[in-house]
Write a protein that holds these residues in place. Structure first.
Motif, mmCIF file in Angstrom:
data_model
loop_
_atom_site.group_PDB
_atom_site.id
_atom_site.type_symbol
_atom_site.label_atom_id
_atom_site.label_comp_id
_atom_site.label_asym_id
_atom_site.label_seq_id
_atom_site.Cartn_x
_atom_site.Cartn_y
_atom_site.Cartn_z
ATOM 1 N N ASP A 81 0.581 -1.280 0.235
ATOM 2 C CA ASP A 81 0.557 0.038 0.048
ATOM 3 C C ASP A 81 1.011 1.261 0.029
ATOM 4 O O ASP A 81 0.655 2.116 -0.495
ATOM 5 C CB ASP A 81 -1.151 -0.096 1.260
ATOM 6 C CG ASP A 81 -2.261 -0.950 1.150
ATOM 7 O OD1 ASP A 81 -2.163 -1.346 -0.348
ATOM 8 O OD2 ASP A 81 -2.663 -1.410 2.186
ATOM 9 N N SER A 82 1.957 1.280 0.086
ATOM 10 C CA SER A 82 3.208 1.812 0.826
ATOM 11 C C SER A 82 3.066 2.809 -1.345
ATOM 12 O O SER A 82 4.256 4.035 -0.989
ATOM 13 C CB SER A 82 4.406 2.074 0.893
ATOM 14 O OG SER A 82 5.172 0.913 0.729
ATOM 15 N N TRP A 83 3.072 2.043 -1.934
ATOM 16 C CA TRP A 83 3.575 2.534 -2.573
ATOM 17 C C TRP A 83 2.291 3.023 -3.965
ATOM 18 O O TRP A 83 2.759 3.856 -4.214
ATOM 19 C CB TRP A 83 3.917 1.004 -3.860
ATOM 20 C CG TRP A 83 4.874 0.894 -3.763
ATOM 21 C CD1 TRP A 83 5.552 -0.600 -3.588
ATOM 22 C CD2 TRP A 83 6.260 1.107 -4.484
ATOM 23 N NE1 TRP A 83 6.850 -0.968 -3.268
ATOM 24 C CE2 TRP A 83 7.686 -0.012 -4.460
ATOM 25 C CE3 TRP A 83 7.196 2.375 -4.545
ATOM 26 C CZ2 TRP A 83 8.638 0.463 -4.315
ATOM 27 C CZ3 TRP A 83 8.149 2.438 -5.450
ATOM 28 C CH2 TRP A 83 9.428 1.586 -5.092
ATOM 29 N N HIS A 84 1.022 3.418 -3.428
ATOM 30 C CA HIS A 84 0.135 3.982 -4.645
ATOM 31 C C HIS A 84 0.523 5.943 -4.434
ATOM 32 O O HIS A 84 1.340 6.404 -2.965
ATOM 33 C CB HIS A 84 -1.579 3.674 -2.980
ATOM 34 C CG HIS A 84 -1.793 2.638 -2.922
ATOM 35 N ND1 HIS A 84 -3.068 2.101 -2.815
ATOM 36 C CD2 HIS A 84 -0.760 1.628 -3.401
ATOM 37 C CE1 HIS A 84 -2.856 0.792 -3.078
ATOM 38 N NE2 HIS A 84 -2.035 0.315 -2.931
ATOM 39 N N GLY A 85 0.598 5.796 -5.083
ATOM 40 C CA GLY A 85 0.992 7.762 -5.121
ATOM 41 C C GLY A 85 2.197 7.799 -5.373
ATOM 42 O O GLY A 85 2.634 8.899 -5.911
ATOM 43 N N ALA A 86 2.947 6.792 -5.335
ATOM 44 C CA ALA A 86 4.683 6.731 -6.047
ATOM 45 C C ALA A 86 4.904 7.066 -7.125
ATOM 46 O O ALA A 86 3.462 6.577 -8.505
ATOM 47 C CB ALA A 86 5.274 5.479 -6.042
ATOM 48 N N THR A 87 5.928 7.376 -8.145
ATOM 49 C CA THR A 87 5.835 7.687 -9.390
ATOM 50 C C THR A 87 5.914 7.168 -9.828
ATOM 51 O O THR A 87 7.184 5.656 -9.529
ATOM 52 C CB THR A 87 7.037 8.728 -9.968
ATOM 53 O OG1 THR A 87 8.123 8.943 -9.590
ATOM 54 C CG2 THR A 87 6.562 9.963 -9.655
ATOM 55 N N ARG A 140 0.872 9.353 -14.067
ATOM 56 C CA ARG A 140 2.088 8.452 -14.083
ATOM 57 C C ARG A 140 2.411 8.053 -12.805
ATOM 58 O O ARG A 140 3.760 7.865 -12.360
ATOM 59 C CB ARG A 140 3.571 8.383 -15.167
ATOM 60 C CG ARG A 140 3.048 8.154 -16.386
ATOM 61 C CD ARG A 140 4.079 9.100 -17.414
ATOM 62 N NE ARG A 140 5.558 8.610 -17.388
ATOM 63 C CZ ARG A 140 5.586 7.128 -17.869
ATOM 64 N NH1 ARG A 140 5.086 6.607 -18.400
ATOM 65 N NH2 ARG A 140 6.706 6.565 -17.520
ATOM 66 N N GLN A 141 1.775 7.187 -11.754
ATOM 67 C CA GLN A 141 1.302 7.299 -10.899
ATOM 68 C C GLN A 141 0.337 5.947 -10.095
ATOM 69 O O GLN A 141 0.090 5.706 -10.587
ATOM 70 C CB GLN A 141 0.239 8.411 -9.749
ATOM 71 C CG GLN A 141 1.503 10.036 -9.703
ATOM 72 C CD GLN A 141 0.883 10.252 -8.448
ATOM 73 O OE1 GLN A 141 -0.444 9.916 -8.553
ATOM 74 N NE2 GLN A 141 1.669 11.335 -8.176
ATOM 75 N N VAL A 142 1.724 5.089 -8.828
ATOM 76 C CA VAL A 142 0.613 3.608 -9.018
ATOM 77 C C VAL A 142 -0.277 4.325 -8.207
ATOM 78 O O VAL A 142 -0.346 5.194 -7.003
ATOM 79 C CB VAL A 142 1.808 3.086 -7.931
ATOM 80 C CG1 VAL A 142 1.148 2.480 -7.117
ATOM 81 C CG2 VAL A 142 3.015 2.833 -8.659
ATOM 82 N N ILE A 143 -1.671 3.617 -8.604
ATOM 83 C CA ILE A 143 -2.561 3.626 -7.507
ATOM 84 C C ILE A 143 -3.607 2.837 -7.048
ATOM 85 O O ILE A 143 -4.448 2.751 -6.494
ATOM 86 C CB ILE A 143 -4.110 4.472 -9.560
ATOM 87 C CG1 ILE A 143 -4.385 3.524 -9.842
ATOM 88 C CG2 ILE A 143 -3.467 5.617 -9.063
ATOM 89 C CD1 ILE A 143 -5.296 3.594 -11.266
ATOM 90 N N GLY A 144 -2.633 1.126 -7.415
ATOM 91 C CA GLY A 144 -3.113 -0.123 -6.554
ATOM 92 C C GLY A 144 -2.261 -0.896 -7.375
ATOM 93 O O GLY A 144 -1.100 -0.918 -7.579
ATOM 94 N N HIS A 145 -2.694 -1.268 -6.327
ATOM 95 C CA HIS A 145 -2.019 -3.090 -6.268
ATOM 96 C C HIS A 145 -2.129 -4.521 -6.320
ATOM 97 O O HIS A 145 -4.275 -4.688 -6.094
ATOM 98 C CB HIS A 145 -0.663 -3.392 -5.886
ATOM 99 C CG HIS A 145 -1.415 -3.480 -4.471
ATOM 100 N ND1 HIS A 145 -1.317 -2.520 -3.200
ATOM 101 C CD2 HIS A 145 -1.301 -4.635 -3.885
ATOM 102 C CE1 HIS A 145 -1.370 -3.023 -2.447
ATOM 103 N NE2 HIS A 145 -1.437 -4.430 -2.579
ATOM 104 N N SER A 146 -2.034 -5.318 -7.069
ATOM 105 C CA SER A 146 -2.579 -7.161 -7.074
ATOM 106 C C SER A 146 -1.573 -7.664 -6.217
ATOM 107 O O SER A 146 -0.290 -8.043 -6.867
ATOM 108 C CB SER A 146 -3.514 -7.218 -8.084
ATOM 109 O OG SER A 146 -2.798 -7.162 -9.114
ATOM 110 N N ILE A 147 -2.244 -8.831 -5.563
ATOM 111 C CA ILE A 147 -1.074 -10.359 -5.465
ATOM 112 C C ILE A 147 -1.945 -11.301 -5.825
ATOM 113 O O ILE A 147 -2.785 -11.732 -5.661
ATOM 114 C CB ILE A 147 -0.815 -10.447 -4.015
ATOM 115 C CG1 ILE A 147 -0.672 -8.699 -3.339
ATOM 116 C CG2 ILE A 147 0.284 -11.306 -3.180
ATOM 117 C CD1 ILE A 147 -0.643 -9.111 -2.106
#
Length: 150
Positions: A81-87, A140-147
């Motif tokens: 979750d800490s990657w959300h908002g990263a470029t 060009r930002q991370v807005i989510g992830h999945s595992i």
């Protein structure tokens, strides 16, 4: 002519030379580290089943995750979750080149990172983990992830 010499001159004196090893000091630690690793691998052999005890059934290959596995996965998910908002530049700098980048129907991008290991003589998969980062195209930002796996 009878000459007497002081006693200190008559006794052999030890020659003090620095010890010179043919190997570096780092190599001297190898047996100690090896012994420590082997000691950590020591295990006891379980007792053989008695004739009155039926043999235990092998666990299914797709067993339900244990509570510890669920907790570990939850912690891993929180860390991602800490990657959300990263470029995208920050993601690429830290994670390297992704295995694949695909454009989704909604215009976002999917950056896929995978890791797997093989075990046994047949090379069966022992561990497989795929993390997908969802990237917003205009920002060009991370807005989510999945595992998957892990």
């Amino acid at each position: 002519m009878n000459t007497t010499y002081p006693r200190s001159l008559l006794l052999p004196t030890p020659v003090r030379r620095p010890l010179r090893w043919p190997v570096s000091r780092a190599l001297l630690c190898v047996p100690l580290v090896g012994a420590a690793v082997l000691a950590g691998c020591a295990s006891t052999v379980p007792p053989a089943p008695t004739p009155s005890t039926p043999p235990a059934a092998a666990p299914p290959l797709t067993a339900a995750p244990s509570a510890a596995d669920q907790q570990r996965r939850g912690e891993f998910d929180k860390a991602l979750d800490s990657w959300h908002g990263a470029t995208v530049q920050e993601l690429l700098r830290k994670m390297g080149k992704p295995e694949a980048i695909t454009r989704r129907a909604d215009g976002t991008y999917d950056y896929r990172y995978s890791k797997s290991t093989r075990a046994g003589p047949e090379g069966r998969p022992a561990f497989s983990c795929t993390v997908r980062y969802l990237v917003d195209a205009p920002a060009r930002q991370v807005i989510g992830h999945s595992i998957e796996g892990c």
